[in-house]
Write a protein that holds these residues in place. Sequence first.
Motif, mmCIF file in Angstrom:
data_model
loop_
_atom_site.group_PDB
_atom_site.id
_atom_site.type_symbol
_atom_site.label_atom_id
_atom_site.label_comp_id
_atom_site.label_asym_id
_atom_site.label_seq_id
_atom_site.Cartn_x
_atom_site.Cartn_y
_atom_site.Cartn_z
ATOM 1 N N ILE A 21 0.863 -1.038 0.068
ATOM 2 C CA ILE A 21 0.058 -0.026 -0.082
ATOM 3 C C ILE A 21 0.949 1.137 0.143
ATOM 4 C CG2 ILE A 21 -1.649 1.259 1.100
ATOM 5 C CD1 ILE A 21 -2.659 -1.472 2.550
ATOM 6 N N ARG A 22 0.519 2.088 -0.944
ATOM 7 C CA ARG A 22 1.141 3.461 -1.049
ATOM 8 C C ARG A 22 0.173 4.478 -1.527
ATOM 9 N NH1 ARG A 22 2.930 6.004 -5.677
ATOM 10 N NH2 ARG A 22 2.784 4.423 -7.659
ATOM 11 N N TYR A 23 0.344 5.803 -1.024
ATOM 12 C CA TYR A 23 -0.564 6.567 -1.433
ATOM 13 C C TYR A 23 0.228 8.065 -2.282
ATOM 14 C CZ TYR A 23 0.515 8.832 2.970
ATOM 15 O OH TYR A 23 1.185 9.411 3.994
ATOM 16 N N ARG A 24 -0.442 8.516 -3.073
ATOM 17 C CA ARG A 24 0.310 9.695 -3.639
ATOM 18 C C ARG A 24 -1.035 10.772 -3.537
ATOM 19 N NH1 ARG A 24 1.973 9.862 -9.898
ATOM 20 N NH2 ARG A 24 2.953 11.888 -9.928
ATOM 21 N N LYS A 25 -0.303 11.931 -3.136
ATOM 22 C CA LYS A 25 -1.109 13.183 -3.034
ATOM 23 C C LYS A 25 -1.220 13.940 -4.575
ATOM 24 C CE LYS A 25 -1.716 17.358 -0.401
ATOM 25 N NZ LYS A 25 -1.243 18.127 0.926
ATOM 26 N N MET A 26 -2.506 14.042 -5.106
ATOM 27 C CA MET A 26 -2.555 14.558 -6.189
ATOM 28 C C MET A 26 -3.692 15.783 -6.008
ATOM 29 S SD MET A 26 -3.033 10.960 -8.372
ATOM 30 C CE MET A 26 -2.114 11.413 -9.639
ATOM 31 N N PHE A 27 -3.390 17.033 -6.495
ATOM 32 C CA PHE A 27 -4.365 18.175 -6.289
ATOM 33 C C PHE A 27 -5.026 18.332 -5.009
ATOM 34 C CE2 PHE A 27 -4.606 16.148 -10.663
ATOM 35 C CZ PHE A 27 -3.884 17.140 -11.416
ATOM 36 N N GLY A 28 -4.412 18.036 -3.982
ATOM 37 C CA GLY A 28 -4.888 18.356 -2.596
ATOM 38 C C GLY A 28 -5.529 17.168 -1.890
ATOM 39 N N GLU A 29 -5.767 16.256 -3.002
ATOM 40 C CA GLU A 29 -6.471 14.909 -2.349
ATOM 41 C C GLU A 29 -5.396 13.570 -2.616
ATOM 42 O OE1 GLU A 29 -8.725 15.343 -0.473
ATOM 43 O OE2 GLU A 29 -9.624 17.101 -1.208
ATOM 44 N N TYR A 30 -6.010 12.257 -2.606
ATOM 45 C CA TYR A 30 -4.976 11.184 -2.513
ATOM 46 C C TYR A 30 -5.588 10.126 -3.430
ATOM 47 C CZ TYR A 30 -2.582 13.280 1.515
ATOM 48 O OH TYR A 30 -2.092 14.498 2.267
ATOM 49 N N LEU A 31 -4.534 9.526 -3.888
ATOM 50 C CA LEU A 31 -4.965 8.266 -4.685
ATOM 51 C C LEU A 31 -4.131 7.183 -3.911
ATOM 52 C CD1 LEU A 31 -6.195 6.916 -7.047
ATOM 53 C CD2 LEU A 31 -4.387 7.404 -8.404
ATOM 54 N N VAL A 32 -5.000 6.105 -3.507
ATOM 55 C CA VAL A 32 -4.077 5.026 -2.748
ATOM 56 C C VAL A 32 -4.009 3.951 -3.808
ATOM 57 C CG1 VAL A 32 -4.465 3.294 -1.119
ATOM 58 C CG2 VAL A 32 -5.337 5.545 -0.696
ATOM 59 N N TYR A 33 -2.761 3.411 -3.652
ATOM 60 C CA TYR A 33 -2.189 2.185 -4.734
ATOM 61 C C TYR A 33 -2.090 0.984 -3.842
ATOM 62 C CZ TYR A 33 -1.093 5.827 -8.056
ATOM 63 O OH TYR A 33 -1.124 6.802 -8.730
ATOM 64 N N ILE A 34 -2.742 -0.020 -4.662
ATOM 65 C CA ILE A 34 -2.626 -1.344 -3.712
ATOM 66 C C ILE A 34 -1.624 -2.507 -4.997
ATOM 67 C CG2 ILE A 34 -3.482 -3.615 -2.898
ATOM 68 C CD1 ILE A 34 -5.823 -1.716 -1.912
ATOM 69 N N ASN A 35 -0.489 -2.648 -4.655
ATOM 70 C CA ASN A 35 0.193 -3.442 -5.266
ATOM 71 C C ASN A 35 0.662 -2.686 -6.914
ATOM 72 O OD1 ASN A 35 0.589 -5.663 -3.612
ATOM 73 N ND2 ASN A 35 -1.249 -6.558 -4.480
ATOM 74 N N GLU A 36 0.806 -1.188 -6.610
ATOM 75 C CA GLU A 36 1.066 -0.313 -7.530
ATOM 76 C C GLU A 36 -0.190 -0.151 -8.706
ATOM 77 O OE1 GLU A 36 3.610 1.577 -7.482
ATOM 78 O OE2 GLU A 36 4.298 0.650 -5.917
ATOM 79 N N LYS A 37 -1.366 -0.504 -8.214
ATOM 80 C CA LYS A 37 -2.515 -0.252 -8.963
ATOM 81 C C LYS A 37 -3.316 0.781 -8.290
ATOM 82 C CE LYS A 37 -2.438 -5.261 -10.179
ATOM 83 N NZ LYS A 37 -3.360 -6.582 -10.004
ATOM 84 N N PRO A 38 -3.914 1.818 -9.001
ATOM 85 C CA PRO A 38 -4.736 2.817 -8.344
ATOM 86 C C PRO A 38 -6.069 2.099 -8.103
ATOM 87 C CG PRO A 38 -4.677 3.199 -10.802
ATOM 88 C CD PRO A 38 -3.496 2.028 -10.284
ATOM 89 N N ILE A 39 -6.277 2.094 -6.654
ATOM 90 C CA ILE A 39 -7.537 1.444 -6.177
ATOM 91 C C ILE A 39 -8.542 2.365 -5.561
ATOM 92 C CG2 ILE A 39 -8.461 -0.427 -4.794
ATOM 93 C CD1 ILE A 39 -6.698 -1.384 -7.188
ATOM 94 N N LEU A 40 -8.267 3.297 -4.760
ATOM 95 C CA LEU A 40 -8.988 4.412 -3.927
ATOM 96 C C LEU A 40 -8.664 5.705 -4.129
ATOM 97 C CD1 LEU A 40 -11.154 3.510 -1.739
ATOM 98 C CD2 LEU A 40 -8.980 3.373 -0.197
#
Length: 110
Positions: A21-40
Amino acid sequence: MATTQNYIEYVCEQIKGIGLIRYRKMFGEYLVYINEKPILIICDNTSYVKKLDCIEQWMKDKPEGYPYKGAKAHYILDIDDANFSKMILAEVEKVTEVPKKKEKKADKTS
């Protein structure tokens, strides 16, 4: 209202154990990746999951919302229910592809 750091960390803690699990901040919000796949998608301290056939049987009676202006409707995931969230996200992860890396455009200043 933007998503708080505490909330994104809480989300990641709730789904811990279903993959990398990792997350990335985008435009003030977040995208959560699971196994490098954008999931949440996390917007305004709310967890959104894409409406997919593979989870419809469990999510059809759950609330829906729009994570940002112009977005399609997404299911709103009750992240407080860790076991349910993990099950839903594991199903989504199975059918989501790892995004292809975009090639950088060549510099045309010659």
